[in-house]
Write a protein that holds these residues in place. Structure first.
Motif, short mmCIF file in Angstrom:
data_model
loop_
_atom_site.label_atom_id
_atom_site.label_comp_id
_atom_site.label_asym_id
_atom_site.label_seq_id
_atom_site.Cartn_x
_atom_site.Cartn_y
_atom_site.Cartn_z
N TYR A 1 37.84 -78.18 16.60
CA TYR A 1 39.20 -77.97 17.10
C TYR A 1 39.65 -76.53 16.91
O TYR A 1 40.39 -75.98 17.74
CB TYR A 1 40.17 -78.93 16.39
CG TYR A 1 41.61 -78.76 16.80
CD1 TYR A 1 42.10 -79.35 17.96
CD2 TYR A 1 42.49 -78.00 16.02
CE1 TYR A 1 43.43 -79.19 18.34
CE2 TYR A 1 43.81 -77.83 16.40
CZ TYR A 1 44.28 -78.43 17.55
OH TYR A 1 45.59 -78.26 17.92
N PHE A 2 39.23 -75.91 15.83
CA PHE A 2 39.72 -74.57 15.49
C PHE A 2 38.89 -73.45 16.10
O PHE A 2 39.17 -72.27 15.87
CB PHE A 2 39.78 -74.41 13.97
CG PHE A 2 40.75 -75.36 13.31
CD1 PHE A 2 42.10 -75.15 13.39
CD2 PHE A 2 40.29 -76.49 12.66
CE1 PHE A 2 43.00 -76.04 12.81
CE2 PHE A 2 41.16 -77.38 12.07
CZ PHE A 2 42.53 -77.16 12.15
N LEU A 3 37.87 -73.78 16.87
CA LEU A 3 37.10 -72.74 17.55
C LEU A 3 37.91 -72.14 18.69
O LEU A 3 38.60 -72.86 19.41
CB LEU A 3 35.80 -73.32 18.10
CG LEU A 3 34.77 -73.84 17.09
CD1 LEU A 3 33.58 -74.46 17.82
CD2 LEU A 3 34.30 -72.72 16.17
N ASP A 4 37.80 -70.83 18.86
CA ASP A 4 38.51 -70.20 19.97
C ASP A 4 37.75 -70.42 21.27
O ASP A 4 36.73 -71.13 21.29
CB ASP A 4 38.77 -68.71 19.70
CG ASP A 4 37.46 -67.92 19.53
OD1 ASP A 4 36.44 -68.35 20.10
OD2 ASP A 4 37.47 -66.90 18.83
N ASP A 5 38.21 -69.84 22.35
CA ASP A 5 37.65 -70.13 23.67
C ASP A 5 36.70 -69.05 24.17
O ASP A 5 36.70 -68.70 25.34
CB ASP A 5 38.78 -70.35 24.69
CG ASP A 5 39.43 -71.70 24.51
OD1 ASP A 5 38.77 -72.61 24.00
OD2 ASP A 5 40.62 -71.84 24.87
#
Length: 345
Positions: A60-64
């Motif tokens: 969930y906390f990974l960026d794009d």
């Protein structure tokens, strides 16, 4: 009389200016190099102390970034397989899975639970030899093995987006693992295999008592209401794993059950005994399930076939019923004496 002219003395203000200038230079030098110095030090300490079993695996906390999007897609494919790849996904060209199971049904907690076919470190162990194909195989081939067996479907395109996403997710899960991929909790926990045939009556009673609340007395699980897939998966029938899956083997299924079922137990706090897991596994795997296409091609070297593989041919003369229900020790003893092969499952 000659007078010596006194040497000019530096005033206190001049000394203060010089001293302040030196202090400023020291601070400038410190701040120029402190970021790189501390960053390197922190990274090295962090990598050395990160335990792969307690690391954070929440996508969930990974960026794009491009790579992170691929990782997040791999996670989605893993936990919501039926919605993306199942027969009801709405895109026939993407219906690679033949049932509505998810990878997460066997590899619990998105592949991070120890002794449930955990995937942490697994990609570091490939390429690896597998007796089922009798060759060195890639991680892509291993994934497609699951697609054809546990998912009762068809192989993914090796260079497609879905395969790439699965591999990216597995690489991400293995980022804190040692180079050899050996992490405590890999595979399944061993059990002491009872030296007897499976007791099907006892297995049925235990199933009703321990398993039916989630999987139903008919073993068909609990489907999700709004999406394709299951809250708790079916254990037999048309929408379950086929006879070629590893879970169709009594010993493998018993190892999984011992440390994972009923749902919520762990390796440290199991609820089933070895005997109970053995009888439940035998009961479940005597039920009807899909066949595996071309299963006669499995294990080109039949001596490498597990003793609990439920379908022939075999490199021995023991009946199919004994390969399905045991006792397995006489079969193991045969391979040890005849071929010098020590089998554990």
């Amino acid at each position: 009389m000659k007078f010596k002219s006194p040497k000019p003395r530096k005033s206190g203000k001049q000394l203060l200016v010089v001293f302040s200038f030196i202090i400023v230079l020291i601070f400038i030098f410190f701040f120029l190099f402190q970021y790189e110095f501390f960053e390197t030090e922190y990274t090295e300490i962090s990598e050395e102390k990160t335990d792969p079993l307690t690391a954070d695996y929440d996508t969930y906390f990974l960026d794009d970034t491009r790579e992170n999007k691929k990782i997040k897609y791999g996670y989605e494919l893993f936990v919501n397989t039926a919605q993306y790849l199942g027969p009801q996904n709405g895109k026939r060209e993407k219906a690679y899975s033949g049932n509505n199971l998810s990878c997460n049904n066997c590899h619990l907690k998105a592949g991070t639970k120890p002794y449930s076919g955990m995937l942490i470190g697994v990609i570091n162990r490939f390429p690896q030899y597998r007796g089922r194909e009798n060759k060195i195989g890639t991680i892509e081939e291993r994934i497609n093995g699951c697609m054809e067996r546990s998912m009762n479907g068809n192989p993914l395109p090796p260079n497609g987006d879905e395969m790439s996403a699965f591999v990216a997710y597995m690489k991400w899960l293995s980022r804190f693992s040692p180079e050899n991929g050996k992490v405590k909790g890999a595979g399944y926990a061993r059990i002491k295999i009872p030296e007897r045939e499976v007791d099907l009556e006892k297995g049925e009673m235990l199933f009703i008592k321990k398993c039916a609340a989630c999987h139903g007395e008919n073993g068909q699980g609990i489907p999700l209401r709004d999406y394709a897939g299951y809250l708790y998966p079916p254990l037999w029938g048309d929408d379950s794993y086929n006879i070629g899956a590893g879970m169709a083997r009594v010993i493998t299924a018993a190892e999984f059950l011992k440390t994972n079922m009923p749902y919520g137990v762990s390796y440290d706090k199991p609820e089933l005994t070895d005997d109970e897991a053995y009888d439940i596994a035998g009961y479940i795997n005597q039920k009807d399930r899909p066949d595996k296409a071309n299963r006669e091609l499995d294990f080109p070297d039949l001596k490498k076939k597990p003793v609990s593989a439920p379908y022939p041919p075999y490199a021995d003369s023991f009946p199919v019923s004994q390969h399905q229900l045991g006792p397995f020790q006489p079969i193991m003893e045969f391979y040890k004496n005849e071929y010098g092969i020590i089998k554990t499952k």
